[in-house]
Design a protein around this motif. Sequence first.
Motif, short mmCIF file in Angstrom:
data_model
loop_
_atom_site.label_atom_id
_atom_site.label_comp_id
_atom_site.label_asym_id
_atom_site.label_seq_id
_atom_site.Cartn_x
_atom_site.Cartn_y
_atom_site.Cartn_z
N PHE A 6 25.47 -27.52 -10.89
CA PHE A 6 26.40 -26.69 -9.80
C PHE A 6 27.70 -27.50 -9.74
O PHE A 6 27.80 -28.51 -9.47
N ARG A 7 28.61 -26.64 -9.54
CA ARG A 7 30.19 -27.30 -9.22
C ARG A 7 30.24 -26.43 -7.83
O ARG A 7 30.41 -25.28 -7.73
N ILE A 8 30.74 -27.22 -7.01
CA ILE A 8 30.76 -26.90 -5.47
C ILE A 8 32.08 -26.72 -5.21
O ILE A 8 32.88 -27.85 -5.08
N PRO A 15 32.17 -31.52 -5.46
CA PRO A 15 31.16 -32.08 -6.06
C PRO A 15 30.11 -31.36 -7.32
O PRO A 15 30.47 -30.05 -7.28
N GLU A 16 29.84 -32.08 -8.27
CA GLU A 16 28.94 -31.54 -9.32
C GLU A 16 27.32 -31.92 -8.95
O GLU A 16 27.30 -33.21 -9.05
N ILE A 17 26.50 -31.24 -8.85
CA ILE A 17 25.08 -31.44 -8.43
C ILE A 17 24.20 -30.80 -9.40
O ILE A 17 24.45 -29.44 -9.78
N ARG A 56 15.35 -18.84 -0.55
CA ARG A 56 15.18 -18.50 -2.09
C ARG A 56 15.45 -19.48 -2.88
O ARG A 56 16.17 -20.81 -2.62
N THR A 57 14.65 -19.74 -4.04
CA THR A 57 14.48 -20.55 -5.16
C THR A 57 16.00 -20.32 -5.99
O THR A 57 16.54 -19.26 -6.04
N ILE A 58 16.38 -21.44 -6.75
CA ILE A 58 17.70 -21.14 -7.44
C ILE A 58 17.21 -20.15 -8.58
O ILE A 58 18.17 -19.61 -9.14
N SER A 59 16.02 -20.20 -9.10
CA SER A 59 15.54 -19.48 -10.22
C SER A 59 15.60 -18.00 -9.74
O SER A 59 15.95 -17.05 -10.46
N HIS A 60 15.48 -17.74 -8.43
CA HIS A 60 15.55 -16.23 -7.88
C HIS A 60 16.99 -15.80 -8.18
O HIS A 60 16.91 -14.31 -8.56
N PHE A 63 20.72 -17.89 -12.26
CA PHE A 63 21.85 -18.60 -12.67
C PHE A 63 21.92 -19.03 -14.09
O PHE A 63 20.71 -19.07 -14.58
N GLY A 64 23.09 -19.11 -14.74
CA GLY A 64 23.12 -19.92 -16.08
C GLY A 64 22.81 -21.25 -15.83
O GLY A 64 22.53 -21.75 -14.72
N GLN A 65 23.19 -21.98 -17.03
CA GLN A 65 22.85 -23.42 -16.74
C GLN A 65 24.04 -24.12 -16.05
O GLN A 65 23.91 -25.37 -15.31
N PHE A 66 25.32 -23.51 -16.14
CA PHE A 66 26.39 -24.07 -15.14
C PHE A 66 26.78 -22.90 -14.33
O PHE A 66 27.24 -21.81 -14.65
N VAL A 67 27.10 -23.29 -13.18
CA VAL A 67 27.51 -22.19 -12.01
C VAL A 67 28.30 -23.03 -10.91
O VAL A 67 28.08 -24.20 -10.59
#
Length: 158
Positions: A6-8, A15-17, A56-60, A63-67
């Motif tokens: 994630f890029r916030i 931040p990149e997390i 909710r989970t991230i998988s819900h 998202f792709g690999q980079f969001v």
Amino acid sequence: MATVQFRITGGEVTPEITMPISATILDLKERIQLFTGIVMTRQTLRFNNQELTNDRTISHYGFGQFVTLVLDVKPLNDQFPKFYILAKYGNEQSKMIKVKETTLVGDLRSKIERQFGIPGRLISLYRLSHEMNDDFPLSAYYVCAGCEVEVVINTESR
């Protein structure tokens, strides 16, 4: 285990997390809190203008690999708008300074100039390894109660 990077965005610090897809949005907010100091209850995360739900989970969300997500930070209420931060100058000195989130970085520089007795033109301020711009409010750098702002003294004027 699959992960998402994630890029916030939302402030001047980005931040990149990396999180596992099994983590919840609340877990991601907890990681953002660890990085920025902004408590989870003040955070709202959005993707394509949609607010993400804590349980909710991230998988819900598929998202792709980079969001890239947008972080909105709820302002402090008017009852307690001022707080203290630590202005730290190397290992030698540090001072607690009272500010608001809406205080401009340039105004913080002036306060530090008075507190440390160092000409403001020689001072550079950093938060989360990012140099702070005088024209932005402290909130743009996720400055919050108890956080540290690094004071660097330049040998040449800015």
